[in-house]
Scaffold this active site. Sequence first.
Site, mmCIF file in Angstrom:
data_model
loop_
_atom_site.group_PDB
_atom_site.id
_atom_site.type_symbol
_atom_site.label_atom_id
_atom_site.label_comp_id
_atom_site.label_asym_id
_atom_site.label_seq_id
_atom_site.Cartn_x
_atom_site.Cartn_y
_atom_site.Cartn_z
ATOM 1 N N SER A 1 45.598 49.580 50.131
ATOM 2 C CA SER A 1 45.571 49.867 48.700
ATOM 3 C C SER A 1 44.247 50.478 48.277
ATOM 4 C CB SER A 1 45.826 48.582 47.911
ATOM 5 O OG SER A 1 44.626 47.859 47.809
ATOM 6 N N LYS A 2 44.278 51.001 47.067
ATOM 7 C CA LYS A 2 43.090 51.659 46.514
ATOM 8 C C LYS A 2 41.901 50.703 46.423
ATOM 9 C CE LYS A 2 46.213 54.376 43.789
ATOM 10 N NZ LYS A 2 46.391 55.735 44.035
ATOM 11 N N ARG A 3 42.218 49.416 46.386
ATOM 12 C CA ARG A 3 41.154 48.402 46.284
ATOM 13 C C ARG A 3 40.129 48.493 47.409
ATOM 14 N NH1 ARG A 3 45.000 44.170 44.965
ATOM 15 N NH2 ARG A 3 45.278 44.522 42.746
ATOM 16 N N GLU A 4 40.583 49.040 48.527
ATOM 17 C CA GLU A 4 39.673 49.045 49.675
ATOM 18 C C GLU A 4 38.395 49.821 49.419
ATOM 19 O OE1 GLU A 4 41.761 49.805 53.446
ATOM 20 O OE2 GLU A 4 43.380 49.267 52.077
#
Length: 539
Positions: free
Chosen positions: A250-253
């Site tokens: 996910s973009k959270r990474e």
Amino acid sequence: MSSLVKTRFAPSPTGYLHVGGARTALYSWLFARKNADNGKFILRIEDTDQVRSTAESAAGILSDLQWLGLNWDEGPVVGGAKNEYFQSMRLDLYNKHLAELLAKGLAYEAYESTAQLTAMRQAAEKEKRAFRYRRDMPGRQLAAQEGVKPVVRFAMPYKDITVNDLILGNVTVTGSEHDDIVIRKSDGFPTYHFAVVVDDHYMCITHVLRAQEHFMNTFKHIGLYEALGWLPPQHGHLPLVVNADNSKMSKREKAKAVRAEIQKAGIKDFTDLAAKSGLGLKDLQDFMAKKTDAVEFAVKLAPLLGPVSSGGLKLPEIDVQDFRRSGYLPEALLNFVALVGWAPGGDREIVSSQELLDLFSLDGIQKTPGRFDRKKLAWMNGEYIRKASLDRLLEVLEQFNAVTDYPIKKADRSVQREILTMYQERMVTLAEMAENARFFFEEPTMDPKAVEKFITKNDGRTFLQSAQAILSAVGGPWSKDNIAAPLEQVLALGEKRGAAAQPIRVAISGNSVTPPLLETLALLGRETTLVRMAKALAM
Ligand code: GLU
């Protein structure tokens, strides 16, 4: 003749195109294209979320799909009435069918405020039962309230619904597990559930391939198809895309990577970093306290962290845009992404687009998450680069330059061609090549370790002095032909060829790894070569 197959890709324009989304698009595209003249692939922009949808994101998704070569037969830009493929332009159609359901008593207005719904949800939680909004449940708000705009809910039938999923097989949800979902929000816009059903019907979609996270929605959709008197398309739900450690990709990474780097650097007072990045101190503190994973924050902070001289911390690639900027070839990314959750049979890894079309079938799609192995992607990209013609590489370099800002961008085409030739056998990505080739265009950043090892210690200076003397005597134009023999003479000075070559490499490029020396010196030019040698000698 096979029957008509119509698939669609229906992204919500609330961010860039995630590689998982690209895979959904690819499978839908392959499934349609396999059916030659009888297959159609449609692109529809699902922009019913007024707050989160942006035109910029829609444009980015279109551009990424085009870059990947996933062309669509109907959708934005293609054909006359392109606006028809944006859900926000189709409100009349949704409203017509909403009115129809309301008139038939298959939908109804619901009047709870957000606070009331939260309270109902909390009460259910306390009693350890799942919260399901149903029209016959006690405690419903039965009349309109001041200041609360009603929503419209769908009267989901009280019966078991079975989905025959093309990938996951038959699954039944019993009547008691449904809920009456919202189909028109208080802002007057339809929800995803309603718009998707209306559109898939009107666009005559025969096969819906989409992410597994939508699987449970399909039961609601089947309920809606029945209420509207329509036959549903067939559905197939694609496995999740996960990282090597099984975590969701996910973009959270990006935020995670930046936080880890700040912690690693031992930065406790964020004032300086906030000022340099242009972020507010409070925002940065929230970011560090994991209160937000905002990608924009990560993007602003990354250049200030890690190896700052070469662009800072490299964020993990998640969106197609990221892979474009890193210099992956679209054909390599497509090949790789196709294999995340699908296998063509055997151990095949390099599969061209044409072969994908020949081999693709839903049977090969796995039910379990597909692993995104970055090392394999890097290897694959290198393979594609090595196989590519120089003309193709120039083409992808041009596309790469359009989204990046390395010095090679401004170089003449002939220079770009020479650099690509030099690096073709050794690069993994275009970004790596563009970074390593900086020294052709700008003063090199000297790697102190390389300088010490190859110039200031050992016989570096001696070799460099001889090289300078021999090469400055080259007559005629500074061409490969004219410098080949003198360079040989220099290289022969060392016991091993490398002994004389390394000091030259370090002098001209800042470190000991360069493409073949002859080509490198020829492209660099007489003056630059000699000036850099003189500078290195003065170190
Ligand atoms: N707009 C939805 C999404 O981006 C599409 C889901 C679907 O394909 O039905 O997740």
